[in-house]
Design a protein around this motif. Structure first.
Motif, PDB file in Angstrom:
ATOM      1  N   TRP A 106       0.954  -0.949  -0.042  1.00  0.00           N
ATOM      2  CA  TRP A 106      -0.090  -0.189   0.014  1.00  0.00           C
ATOM      3  C   TRP A 106       0.927   1.357   0.001  1.00  0.00           C
ATOM      4  O   TRP A 106       0.834   2.063   0.957  1.00  0.00           O
ATOM      5  CB  TRP A 106      -1.080   0.119   1.024  1.00  0.00           C
ATOM      6  CG  TRP A 106      -0.516  -0.819   2.361  1.00  0.00           C
ATOM      7  CD1 TRP A 106       0.178  -0.222   3.340  1.00  0.00           C
ATOM      8  CD2 TRP A 106      -1.042  -2.003   2.674  1.00  0.00           C
ATOM      9  NE1 TRP A 106       0.319  -1.267   4.344  1.00  0.00           N
ATOM     10  CE2 TRP A 106      -0.127  -2.194   4.129  1.00  0.00           C
ATOM     11  CE3 TRP A 106      -1.852  -3.072   2.567  1.00  0.00           C
ATOM     12  CZ2 TRP A 106      -0.456  -3.493   4.722  1.00  0.00           C
ATOM     13  CZ3 TRP A 106      -2.066  -4.154   2.851  1.00  0.00           C
ATOM     14  CH2 TRP A 106      -1.487  -4.457   4.084  1.00  0.00           C
ATOM     15  N   TRP A 245       6.232   8.842  12.392  1.00  0.00           N
ATOM     16  CA  TRP A 245       7.027   8.801  11.193  1.00  0.00           C
ATOM     17  C   TRP A 245       7.366  10.291  10.488  1.00  0.00           C
ATOM     18  O   TRP A 245       8.330  10.445  10.211  1.00  0.00           O
ATOM     19  CB  TRP A 245       6.181   8.238  10.157  1.00  0.00           C
ATOM     20  CG  TRP A 245       6.619   7.596   8.784  1.00  0.00           C
ATOM     21  CD1 TRP A 245       8.204   7.761   8.654  1.00  0.00           C
ATOM     22  CD2 TRP A 245       6.262   6.984   7.969  1.00  0.00           C
ATOM     23  NE1 TRP A 245       8.278   7.690   7.215  1.00  0.00           N
ATOM     24  CE2 TRP A 245       7.207   7.094   6.849  1.00  0.00           C
ATOM     25  CE3 TRP A 245       4.851   6.756   7.377  1.00  0.00           C
ATOM     26  CZ2 TRP A 245       7.012   6.340   5.617  1.00  0.00           C
ATOM     27  CZ3 TRP A 245       4.715   6.010   6.065  1.00  0.00           C
ATOM     28  CH2 TRP A 245       5.883   5.912   5.226  1.00  0.00           C
ATOM     29  N   TYR A 315       2.216  11.303  -2.639  1.00  0.00           N
ATOM     30  CA  TYR A 315       2.849  10.189  -3.334  1.00  0.00           C
ATOM     31  C   TYR A 315       1.843   9.459  -3.799  1.00  0.00           C
ATOM     32  O   TYR A 315       2.262   8.267  -3.729  1.00  0.00           O
ATOM     33  CB  TYR A 315       3.883   9.274  -2.706  1.00  0.00           C
ATOM     34  CG  TYR A 315       3.719   9.716  -1.082  1.00  0.00           C
ATOM     35  CD1 TYR A 315       4.491  10.548  -0.226  1.00  0.00           C
ATOM     36  CD2 TYR A 315       2.765   9.273  -0.489  1.00  0.00           C
ATOM     37  CE1 TYR A 315       4.211  10.939   1.005  1.00  0.00           C
ATOM     38  CE2 TYR A 315       2.178   9.402   0.732  1.00  0.00           C
ATOM     39  CZ  TYR A 315       3.006  10.141   1.343  1.00  0.00           C
ATOM     40  OH  TYR A 315       2.633  10.149   2.784  1.00  0.00           O
ATOM     41  N   ALA A 316       0.555  10.100  -4.057  1.00  0.00           N
ATOM     42  CA  ALA A 316      -0.370   9.128  -4.567  1.00  0.00           C
ATOM     43  C   ALA A 316       0.064   8.294  -5.892  1.00  0.00           C
ATOM     44  O   ALA A 316      -0.525   7.081  -6.211  1.00  0.00           O
ATOM     45  CB  ALA A 316      -1.577   9.875  -4.848  1.00  0.00           C
TER      46      ALA A 316
HETATM   47  C1  HEM Z   1       1.165  13.734  11.392  1.00  0.00           C
HETATM   48  C2  HEM Z   1       1.508  12.885  10.651  1.00  0.00           C
HETATM   49  C3  HEM Z   1       0.499  12.187   9.620  1.00  0.00           C
HETATM   50  C4  HEM Z   1      -0.735  12.082   9.680  1.00  0.00           C
HETATM   51  C5  HEM Z   1      -1.895  12.579  10.571  1.00  0.00           C
HETATM   52  C6  HEM Z   1      -1.410  10.964   8.482  1.00  0.00           C
HETATM   53  C7  HEM Z   1      -2.413  10.757   8.523  1.00  0.00           C
HETATM   54  C8  HEM Z   1      -2.764  10.025   7.097  1.00  0.00           C
HETATM   55  C9  HEM Z   1      -4.016   9.623   7.031  1.00  0.00           C
HETATM   56  C10 HEM Z   1      -5.325  10.097   7.736  1.00  0.00           C
HETATM   57  C11 HEM Z   1      -4.109   8.727   5.751  1.00  0.00           C
HETATM   58  C12 HEM Z   1      -5.123   8.157   4.957  1.00  0.00           C
HETATM   59  C13 HEM Z   1      -5.743   9.316   4.305  1.00  0.00           C
HETATM   60  C14 HEM Z   1      -6.460   8.695   3.164  1.00  0.00           C
HETATM   61  O1  HEM Z   1      -7.458   8.401   3.120  1.00  0.00           O
HETATM   62  O2  HEM Z   1      -5.738   8.890   1.953  1.00  0.00           O
HETATM   63  C15 HEM Z   1      -2.432   8.592   5.653  1.00  0.00           C
HETATM   64  C16 HEM Z   1      -2.152   7.634   4.463  1.00  0.00           C
HETATM   65  C17 HEM Z   1      -0.916   7.655   4.154  1.00  0.00           C
HETATM   66  N1  HEM Z   1       0.167   8.212   4.793  1.00  0.00           N
HETATM   67 FE1  HEM Z   1       0.248   9.257   6.491  1.00  0.00          FE
HETATM   68  N2  HEM Z   1       0.034  10.790   7.961  1.00  0.00           N
HETATM   69  C18 HEM Z   1       1.045  11.352   8.544  1.00  0.00           C
HETATM   70  C19 HEM Z   1       2.444  11.041   8.366  1.00  0.00           C
HETATM   71  C20 HEM Z   1       2.875  10.067   7.337  1.00  0.00           C
HETATM   72  C21 HEM Z   1       4.042  10.210   6.900  1.00  0.00           C
HETATM   73  C22 HEM Z   1       5.507  11.017   7.528  1.00  0.00           C
HETATM   74  C23 HEM Z   1       4.336   9.361   5.676  1.00  0.00           C
HETATM   75  C24 HEM Z   1       5.683   9.261   4.904  1.00  0.00           C
HETATM   76  C25 HEM Z   1       6.707   9.752   4.563  1.00  0.00           C
HETATM   77  C26 HEM Z   1       3.189   9.018   5.542  1.00  0.00           C
HETATM   78  C27 HEM Z   1       2.660   8.022   4.526  1.00  0.00           C
HETATM   79  C28 HEM Z   1       1.325   7.662   4.331  1.00  0.00           C
HETATM   80  C29 HEM Z   1       0.894   6.878   3.244  1.00  0.00           C
HETATM   81  C30 HEM Z   1       1.996   6.097   1.961  1.00  0.00           C
HETATM   82  C31 HEM Z   1      -0.477   6.707   3.196  1.00  0.00           C
HETATM   83  C32 HEM Z   1      -1.113   5.922   2.120  1.00  0.00           C
HETATM   84  C33 HEM Z   1      -1.393   6.060   0.576  1.00  0.00           C
HETATM   85  C34 HEM Z   1      -2.199   7.421   0.339  1.00  0.00           C
HETATM   86  O3  HEM Z   1      -3.026   7.799   0.781  1.00  0.00           O
HETATM   87  O4  HEM Z   1      -1.417   8.176  -0.769  1.00  0.00           O
HETATM   88  N3  HEM Z   1       2.201   9.474   6.495  1.00  0.00           N
HETATM   89  N4  HEM Z   1      -1.939   9.347   6.398  1.00  0.00           N
END
Ligand code: HEM
Lengths: 319, 514
Positions: A106, A245, A315-316
């Motif tokens: 994913w 992260w 990075y969708a």
């Molecule tokens: C406070 C920090 C963060 C919060 C609150 C957060 C929150 C979220 C949420 C709510 C989603 C799902 C959203 C959706 O439905 O698309 C998500 C997906 C994702 N997050 Fe984070 N995230 C955080 C930090 C990070 C970091 C640091 C990374 C990587 C460098 C990351 C990578 C991803 C990835 C790869 C997905 C899923 C794929 C996508 O939606 O494209 N996240 N994050």
């Protein structure tokens, strides 16, 4: 690490088959619904409502008797079996993608959407096995098939390694937790939406053709609540992991990046839901609307924030 | 006076009511929304000014209303401060209530158990005392009290799930703690960005001047930064054939504390997701790019060599744009200097392709670097008092005719361009730079601790149900009548099944078979 093209192709085939089988399952579920007779009773009935208070309330609408013939039931069970087959194919698609790319499957929007739907269906099958709510399946599968269709067409991304920012074990932890919780939270969203119809029907007989076949409003409400109280802490955990992260990837644990902001909003909306359900005068319809808003904000976060705005979460992988 | 008191009391009551908290929470969600939809200064100031220019009076109105600084705005702060007060007001009485309840016995058995939401009854031929004894065993883990009623019946009042309220209080207090710790970090933290060329160049955290940009917390003036130095020796990026980055590695060395005055350097492998944590600060690899190196040979034969970072405008091909400037040598006279400054400005491509003379880049790795540059001579205007953009020349100087274009050419590695006055400019090589971020947040560990406590409390308060169960055992002619009644004190959901299971056993009046 190169991508195993053969496995990637099998994954894609599996994905398409899963969607087709889901659609078939929906057809069977619909046949079951169509064969379920509802008979109107003109007589007004006295029904006890409320938390055990023995006071009786007159239900103004005609009450309806729902009868399911054994034949209808057979279609329902066949639908369920197809549903299980669909989920196996779906899981195969996800796992093969993971093996083909040698990472958690994913890492972009297509894969993420697929995982969310997988967890939603798995969660649903577990629930439908335990409680008598199978007849809701078609309404659960509907948004899932739509999401999978969009994922497989507009958002499709070929199998590939992920960029350096995503090469971390937090990808496995954070995104797994987010996708399981988003998948689970889809179910209360659907249940709450149906609740609104059913409650209107129970109040004044509207939407009879459709809502009479639904479980009682009380059952829908309980379903929504019980899944939310599992999904919400998991979502909280996912956000905390995201923050950890972010601290090691972007230099701060919280920076009001659009995706973070939207996660915050969704989190607060679910908190409002839980509080609303504990506050007199907010239970029932209002709580259901809030739950629907909560899920809407999750969908908004996925589509709008990924595709329209640009932020660190971009990075969708959608060209 | 009494009026004022009554007013205060009513305000306080209103503020701490559940309904108010609910509305404030909803407002919090709503108030955060513009921050996701509109560009925010703190994330991208350039985008904000573009947005304002594009939207005219509407854009300016939003600015006045602080819509581009949502999370620092008066109205957003007002919402969360009110929520904070409301929380404290809600929690304090609950704490006392909780402490009181912790010492109380379960409430007396209601007269009519049949009126409860969960209820069951049976007649068994087991003696009253034995039923009570068996039930007590079965209800291990429940807080309970056995009472005697006037007509000879005995009752058990049992209650469990007290931890729900513990979890609930823990969650809410942890939430308060988190907000305080977060705010503390905003006051005493800072973040700064700096580009360092990966050829052994150094950066020292000695003051604001060392940074390209710096965001201080409200209580940070930049005088007491934690001292450390970092030396960037090399940078290695690998890419997939389609140009997507696959890995970044930076070889750095750093020194802190006593090492600062010595030659001792610690090596470190700085990568994405792998920051350097030292001296209370963290150093991140957040960006990279190219710094073309030029050598200028002046008409008198003197040479100057320089490389500074150019801005990657396309991350897939690393096509970059920038400006490298030179002052003429041996000129002390300010006006003379301002006639002969040189600016080399244009594009850099790590893997260049040409369409006629039009240059573009097809790959982010430095396979075949080239630049497409214009050379200007004259007054750069870089001490005119205005903030100077590192990557471009000052167009107003060009318009005023004080900075004049002298040549324009595409250069591959080692190629030269000559100006009319005999000055020669050579494109030596393509160096790489890394974009470093230094972050400092003294309270982030506390934020994490509170976040984890919140989660623990949340799980407790959602998974545990506060429920009551009563049992009345009455002797009668045909045997012993056992009546069970149950009530979930919080949410009914889920208690039904447990009650059914439990009451089935209790209604037998016997011990469990096992
Ligand atoms: C406070 C920090 C963060 C919060 C609150 C957060 C929150 C979220 C949420 C709510 C989603 C799902 C959203 C959706 O439905 O698309 C998500 C997906 C994702 N997050 Fe984070 N995230 C955080 C930090 C990070 C970091 C640091 C990374 C990587 C460098 C990351 C990578 C991803 C990835 C790869 C997905 C899923 C794929 C996508 O939606 O494209 N996240 N994050």
């Amino acid at each position: 690490m190169p991508v195993n093209e053969t496995l990637a192709r099998y994954s894609d085939w599996s994905y398409v088959s899963a969607v087709v089988v889901y659609v078939l399952a929906m057809v069977f579920y619909l046949v079951e619904q169509a064969m379920t007779k509802t008979r109107r009773q003109a007589a007004r009935e006295l029904t006890a409502v409320g938390g055990g208070s023995a006071e009786a309330v007159e239900v103004p609408a005609e009450s309806v008797v729902v009868t399911r013939s054994p034949r209808a039931d057979r279609f329902g069970r066949m639908g369920f079996s197809l549903n299980v087959l669909g989920v196996l194919l779906h899981a195969a698609a996800v796992i093969l993608r993971g093996v083909a790319t040698d990472r958690v499957p994913w890492g972009n929007m297509y894969e993420y959407g697929s995982a969310v739907c997988l967890f939603a269906v798995v969660g649903w099958l577990v629930l439908a096995k335990r409680f008598d709510i199978r007849r809701l399946s078609v309404w659960v599968l509907l948004p899932i098939v739509v999401l999978l269709f969009l994922g497989g067409t507009a958002l499709y991304t070929p199998a590939a390694p992920v960029q350096p920012a995503l090469q971390s074990y937090w990808l496995a932890i954070h995104v797994t937790a987010v996708s399981i919780s988003s998948g689970l939270l889809l179910l209360p969203g659907v249940a709450s939406l149906l609740y609104l119809f059913r409650a209107a029907y129970e109040r004044n007989g509207r939407f009879a053709g459709f809502a009479a076949r639904l479980p009682k409003a009380e059952v829908l409400d309980r379903l929504a609540y019980r899944v939310t109280v599992v999904g919400f802490p998991l979502f909280t955990f996912a956000i905390i992991c995201g923050a950890i992260w972010a601290e090691s990837a972007w230099g701060r644990f919280w920076g009001w990046d659009p995706k973070e902001t939207c996660a915050f909003i969704a989190w607060v909306i679910y908190a409002v839901y839980l509080h609303a359900r504990a506050t007199a005068g907010w239970r029932g319809n209002r709580a259901a609307v809030i739950n629907i808003l909560g899920f809407a904000s999750m969908v908004f976060n996925l589509f709008f924030i990924n595709l329209v705005t640009s932020g660190l979460h971009s990075y969708a992988g959608v060209a | 006076m009494t009026n004022a008191l009554a007013y205060l009391r009513n305000t306080w009551r209103g503020l701490t009511a559940m309904r108010t908290a609910l509305i404030l929470l909803a407002l919090l969600a709503l108030g955060a929304l513009p921050g996701a939809l509109l560009p925010q200064r703190q994330l991208n100031a350039g985008k904000v000014s573009d947005y304002i220019t594009e939207h005219g009076w509407w854009g300016r109105l939003l600015d006045t209303l602080q819509f581009y600084d949502v999370y620092a705005s008066v109205w957003f702060s007002a919402i969360y401060v009110l929520l904070f007060i409301s929380l404290v007001g809600c929690l304090t009485p609950r704490m006392f209530e909780y402490a009181k309840q912790a010492r109380q016995q379960p409430v007396i058995t209601p007269r009519n158990l049949a009126r409860l939401p969960h209820h069951g009854t049976s007649t068994v031929d087991v003696a009253v005392d034995d039923v009570v004894e068996a039930s007590r065993k079965r209800l291990r883990g429940w807080r309970m009290v056995v009472r005697e009623e006037d007509d000879g019946a005995r009752t058990i009042s049992a209650e469990r799930g007290y931890l729900r309220e513990t979890g609930n209080l823990l969650f809410h207090f942890a939430l308060l703690g988190l907000i305080v710790a977060f705010a503390f970090g905003k006051l005493f933290g800072y973040a700064g960005q700096v580009a360092v060329i990966a050829n052994g160049s150094q950066f020292c955290n000695s003051g604001l001047f060392a940074y390209d940009s710096f965001t201080p917390g409200l209580k940070v003036d930049g005088t007491e930064l934690d001292p450390f130095c970092i030396k960037v020796n090399d940078f290695k990026a690998t890419y997939l054939p389609d140009g997507q980055a696959n890995s970044f590695d930076t070889g750095v060395q750093y020194q802190t504390g006593a090492d600062l005055n010595s030659d001792r350097w610690e090596p470190y492998d700085l990568r994405s997701n792998h920051p350097l944590r030292t001296a209370g600060d963290r150093v991140y690899l957040l960006g990279h790019g190219y710094a073309p190196q030029f050598t200028v040979t002046f008409p008198d034969g003197q040479t100057r060599t320089k490389a500074i970072q150019w801005n990657p405008s396309d991350l897939n091909t690393m096509l970059s744009s920038g400006t490298t400037t030179f002052d003429p040598p041996n000129t002390t006279d300010e006006t003379e200097l301002r006639k002969h400054q040189i600016a080399i400005t244009g594009l850099f491509a790590p893997t260049a392709v040409f369409d006629g003379t039009l240059m573009s880049s097809i790959y982010p790795g430095a396979n075949d670097p080239a630049v497409a540059v214009q050379v200007y001579e004259g007054d750069l205007g870089n001490n005119s008092g205005y903030a100077h953009n590192l990557f471009t020349i000052d167009q107003s100087m060009v318009e005023q005719g004080r900075l004049v274009q002298k040549a324009m050419k595409n250069l591959k590695l080692g190629q030269e361009i000559a100006l009319p006055d005999g000055t020669k400019i050579k494109f030596d090589k393509a160096l790489e730079f890394v974009g470093l971020q230094v972050s400092h947040d003294p309270s982030q560990d506390f934020v994490l601790v509170f976040a984890v406590l919140m989660l623990v409390g949340l799980m407790g308060s959602l998974a545990i149900k506060r429920r009551r169960l009563w049992l009345r055992v009455t002797p009668s002619g045909e045997g012993t009548v056992v009546e069970v009644g149950g009530l979930a004190r919080t949410d009914q959901a889920g208690y039904g099944e447990e009650f059914t299971r439990l009451s089935a056993e209790l209604l037998t009046g016997k011990k469990r078979d096992t």
